[in-house]
Design an enzyme around this catalytic site. Structure first.
Site, PDB file in Angstrom:
ATOM      1  N   LYS A   1       0.843  -1.204   0.000  1.00  0.00           N
ATOM      2  CA  LYS A   1       0.000   0.000   0.000  1.00  0.00           C
ATOM      3  C   LYS A   1       0.873   1.247   0.000  1.00  0.00           C
ATOM      4  O   LYS A   1       2.043   1.185   0.397  1.00  0.00           O
ATOM      5  CB  LYS A   1      -0.909  -0.014   1.235  1.00  0.00           C
ATOM      6  CG  LYS A   1      -0.166  -0.084   2.559  1.00  0.00           C
ATOM      7  CD  LYS A   1      -1.103  -0.412   3.728  1.00  0.00           C
ATOM      8  CE  LYS A   1      -0.348  -0.382   5.043  1.00  0.00           C
ATOM      9  NZ  LYS A   1      -1.170  -0.838   6.167  1.00  0.00           N
TER      10      LYS A   1
ATOM     11  N   ARG B   1     -11.004   1.000  14.193  1.00  0.00           N
ATOM     12  CA  ARG B   1     -10.963   1.447  12.795  1.00  0.00           C
ATOM     13  C   ARG B   1     -12.041   0.662  12.051  1.00  0.00           C
ATOM     14  O   ARG B   1     -13.216   0.882  12.315  1.00  0.00           O
ATOM     15  CB  ARG B   1      -9.547   1.245  12.252  1.00  0.00           C
ATOM     16  CG  ARG B   1      -9.258   1.989  10.974  1.00  0.00           C
ATOM     17  CD  ARG B   1      -7.780   2.050  10.643  1.00  0.00           C
ATOM     18  NE  ARG B   1      -7.195   0.746  10.335  1.00  0.00           N
ATOM     19  CZ  ARG B   1      -5.912   0.559  10.038  1.00  0.00           C
ATOM     20  NH1 ARG B   1      -5.076   1.589  10.033  1.00  0.00           N
ATOM     21  NH2 ARG B   1      -5.434  -0.635   9.763  1.00  0.00           N
TER      22      ARG B   1
ATOM     23  N   HIS C   1      -6.870  -6.361  13.625  1.00  0.00           N
ATOM     24  CA  HIS C   1      -5.635  -5.571  13.560  1.00  0.00           C
ATOM     25  C   HIS C   1      -5.318  -5.040  14.959  1.00  0.00           C
ATOM     26  O   HIS C   1      -6.211  -4.565  15.657  1.00  0.00           O
ATOM     27  CB  HIS C   1      -5.829  -4.418  12.571  1.00  0.00           C
ATOM     28  CG  HIS C   1      -4.557  -3.730  12.172  1.00  0.00           C
ATOM     29  ND1 HIS C   1      -3.442  -4.407  11.728  1.00  0.00           N
ATOM     30  CD2 HIS C   1      -4.225  -2.415  12.134  1.00  0.00           C
ATOM     31  CE1 HIS C   1      -2.484  -3.538  11.437  1.00  0.00           C
ATOM     32  NE2 HIS C   1      -2.929  -2.322  11.678  1.00  0.00           N
TER      33      HIS C   1
ATOM     34  N   ARG D   1       1.034 -10.490   8.448  1.00  0.00           N
ATOM     35  CA  ARG D   1       0.965  -9.336   7.541  1.00  0.00           C
ATOM     36  C   ARG D   1       2.039  -8.300   7.891  1.00  0.00           C
ATOM     37  O   ARG D   1       1.730  -7.152   8.225  1.00  0.00           O
ATOM     38  CB  ARG D   1      -0.411  -8.644   7.658  1.00  0.00           C
ATOM     39  CG  ARG D   1      -1.629  -9.541   7.475  1.00  0.00           C
ATOM     40  CD  ARG D   1      -2.911  -8.710   7.399  1.00  0.00           C
ATOM     41  NE  ARG D   1      -3.095  -7.810   8.519  1.00  0.00           N
ATOM     42  CZ  ARG D   1      -3.883  -8.046   9.573  1.00  0.00           C
ATOM     43  NH1 ARG D   1      -4.588  -9.159   9.653  1.00  0.00           N
ATOM     44  NH2 ARG D   1      -3.982  -7.161  10.550  1.00  0.00           N
TER      45      ARG D   1
ATOM     46  N   TYR E   1      14.029  31.481   3.300  1.00  0.00           N
ATOM     47  CA  TYR E   1      12.800  32.206   3.645  1.00  0.00           C
ATOM     48  C   TYR E   1      12.723  32.496   5.149  1.00  0.00           C
ATOM     49  O   TYR E   1      13.064  31.637   5.961  1.00  0.00           O
ATOM     50  CB  TYR E   1      11.583  31.353   3.292  1.00  0.00           C
ATOM     51  CG  TYR E   1      11.330  31.200   1.808  1.00  0.00           C
ATOM     52  CD1 TYR E   1      11.068  32.311   1.008  1.00  0.00           C
ATOM     53  CD2 TYR E   1      11.337  29.936   1.225  1.00  0.00           C
ATOM     54  CE1 TYR E   1      10.819  32.159  -0.354  1.00  0.00           C
ATOM     55  CE2 TYR E   1      11.088  29.776  -0.129  1.00  0.00           C
ATOM     56  CZ  TYR E   1      10.828  30.892  -0.922  1.00  0.00           C
ATOM     57  OH  TYR E   1      10.578  30.730  -2.253  1.00  0.00           O
TER      58      TYR E   1
ATOM     59  N   CYS F   1      13.071  24.627   1.429  1.00  0.00           N
ATOM     60  CA  CYS F   1      12.158  25.203   0.427  1.00  0.00           C
ATOM     61  C   CYS F   1      11.453  24.070  -0.316  1.00  0.00           C
ATOM     62  O   CYS F   1      11.696  22.903  -0.068  1.00  0.00           O
ATOM     63  CB  CYS F   1      12.931  26.055  -0.578  1.00  0.00           C
ATOM     64  SG  CYS F   1      14.097  27.208   0.138  1.00  0.00           S
TER      65      CYS F   1
ATOM     66  N   ASP G   1      11.860  23.137  -3.423  1.00  0.00           N
ATOM     67  CA  ASP G   1      12.699  22.397  -4.374  1.00  0.00           C
ATOM     68  C   ASP G   1      14.165  22.341  -3.978  1.00  0.00           C
ATOM     69  O   ASP G   1      14.955  21.658  -4.637  1.00  0.00           O
ATOM     70  CB  ASP G   1      12.602  23.060  -5.753  1.00  0.00           C
ATOM     71  CG  ASP G   1      11.165  23.368  -6.113  1.00  0.00           C
ATOM     72  OD1 ASP G   1      10.355  22.427  -6.074  1.00  0.00           O
ATOM     73  OD2 ASP G   1      10.843  24.542  -6.368  1.00  0.00           O
TER      74      ASP G   1
HETATM   75  C1  LIG Z   1      -0.533  -1.545   7.131  1.00  0.00           C
HETATM   76  C2  LIG Z   1      -1.145  -2.743   7.727  1.00  0.00           C
HETATM   77  C3  LIG Z   1      -0.343  -3.822   8.142  1.00  0.00           C
HETATM   78  C4  LIG Z   1       1.161  -3.729   8.232  1.00  0.00           C
HETATM   79  O1  LIG Z   1       1.499  -2.967   9.358  1.00  0.00           O
HETATM   80  P1  LIG Z   1       3.026  -2.789   9.799  1.00  0.00           P
HETATM   81  O2  LIG Z   1       2.955  -2.041  11.061  1.00  0.00           O
HETATM   82  O3  LIG Z   1       3.688  -2.019   8.707  1.00  0.00           O
HETATM   83  O4  LIG Z   1       3.567  -4.160   9.929  1.00  0.00           O
HETATM   84  C5  LIG Z   1      -0.981  -4.977   8.527  1.00  0.00           C
HETATM   85  N1  LIG Z   1      -2.325  -5.073   8.534  1.00  0.00           N
HETATM   86  C6  LIG Z   1      -3.117  -4.043   8.171  1.00  0.00           C
HETATM   87  C7  LIG Z   1      -4.594  -4.216   8.205  1.00  0.00           C
HETATM   88  C8  LIG Z   1      -2.561  -2.847   7.770  1.00  0.00           C
HETATM   89  O5  LIG Z   1      -3.352  -1.820   7.421  1.00  0.00           O
END
Ligand SMILES: *Cc1c(COP(=O)(O)O)cnc(C)c1O
Length: 383
Positions: free
Chosen positions: A35, A134, A163, A222, A273, A321, A323
């Protein structure tokens, strides 16, 4: 190609994945999130490399990210970690992107679309919110939603996920919270089974849990940030070494640029700046062609970030800045125009800090440092 670029060490990426595999038992699948353009590293290349290492699942956050993988010819399962809009459902289904679902409305959107495209056995994963706050259904509703999926015309529950909110924090409260989340998850899975339904592939372990909590691996892990070479919060190299399960993660990205000019300034001259920095003595100032338009964000100016040139560190002066930014070389540095500058990355590239070091100095996490690099920074893939 411009001198400002992100060198992506694909071999480091693969080595990280292989090392992480050493933490999971045989038969445990791995899902690698690509992602946000693979946390800024380049989604297609990282996806291909992950699949070459035998990774079974990839994950994206948007349907468009999924389409990018499909257009590149990637055929593996792709999980959609965030929700999509109703108007994106057809593209998701046409391209076999596997959604996380947890309510009847969303389930029926996918059911109808799958039917429309003649896909009568379309996979979805049931998301359970055990405390992340979430997406996901409440644990007590999990069995009911599993039933909704199984009663649908075209969907089947290929997996079940949750999660963790605090698996990367090692204070007692956080450890307890993760335990509680995991217990709620396994209980929900039991409830689903008691209904005579199959929860499919059960998965919950992010990076921290993959390295630190083997009991949470279940059928699939994951890991995200660790495949890109950074610690998972408190579950860092030192913690793991002490625990007797060391891992040597290699940063995958090195951010480099070059010196486009060296200017000699007299004492009292100001830089940039707002004139936030004024030379207290005569000095040489190097101008770099990197700025917040590249993702070298403006608030780094305040953090006293240094960059590496020929094995020595020099401070950024004044405000960054869009760039360009300016670096103080002092007098007689020996640094020359067009010399290479390493912002962060692998030691082998001459870096003296990683994205994680910058994150610590700027009160954020490594994820953000690599992810915010913009399209203007070419990703150069090397082995
Ligand atoms: C991004 C994400 C992960 C990975 O998380 P890390 O902290 O980078 O290991 C795993 N599961 C879900 C649902 C996520 O959104």
């Amino acid at each position: 190609m411009r001198a400002t670029k992100a060198i992506i060490h694909i071999e480091n990426f693969k080595e990280n994945i292989r090392n992480i595999r050493g933490f999971t038992a045989d038969g445990v699948k791995m899902c690698v999130p690509v992602k946000a353009d693979a946390y800024g590293h380049g989604a297609v290349e990282c996806a291909r490399a992950a699949l070459e290492c035998g990774v079974e699942y990839l994950a994206v956050a948007t349907v468009e990210e999924g389409l990018e993988l499909r257009e590149a010819g990637i055929k593996s399962p792709v999980l959609l970690f965030s929700l999509c809009s109703p108007e994106e459902v057809e593209d998701a289904v046409k391209n076999d992107i596997t959604p996380f679902v947890f309510d009847s409305e969303y389930i029926s959107m996918f059911d109808r679309s799958a039917g429309k495209f003649g896909k009568n056995h379309y996979p979805v994963h049931l998301a359970i919110d055990t405390g992340m706050g979430r997406i996901g259904c409440l644990p007590e509703d999990a069995a009911h939603l599993a039933k909704v999926i199984s009663d649908s015309d075209n969907l089947f529950q290929e997996g079940t996920m949750t999660h963790f909110a605090t698996s990367d924090c090692k204070n007692p409260d956080s450890i307890e919270y993760t335990k509680k989340q995991f217990a709620l998850f396994t209980n929900s899975i039991e409830e689903i089974r008691k209904e005579g339904l199959n929860p499919g592939i059960c998965h919950c372990a992010n990076s921290a849990a993959t390295l630190d909590l083997p009991e949470t691996h279940l059928d699939m892990v994951r890991p995200g940030i660790i495949v890109y070479g950074y610690d998972a919060g408190d579950v860092n190299a030192e913690y793991l070494a002490k625990k007797g399960t060391p891992i040597d993660l290699k940063p995958v990205m090195t951010l480099v640029t070059e010196i486009s000019a060296i200017r000699h300034f007299k004492k009292g001259s100001s830089v940039g700046y707002g004139r936030t920095w004024t030379a207290e003595k005569d000095t040489d100032i190097a101008v770099l062609t990197i700025g917040y338009g590249d993702g070298f964000v403006r608030r780094f100016s305040r953090a006293g970030i240094k960059v590496a040139i020929n094995g020595k560190e020099y401070p950024v002066r004044g405000r960054i800045c869009m760039d360009q930014c300016m670096v103080d070389l002092g007098l007689d540095s020996g640094v020359k125009r067009w010399d290479k500058v390493v912002i962060f990355g692998a030691k082998s590239d001459g870096a003296m800090q990683t994205a994680e070091d910058i994150a610590r100095m700027t009160d954020t996490i490594s994820y953000e440092i690599t992810t915010v690099l913009t399209r203007r920074v070419p990703r150069v893939f090397v082995d």
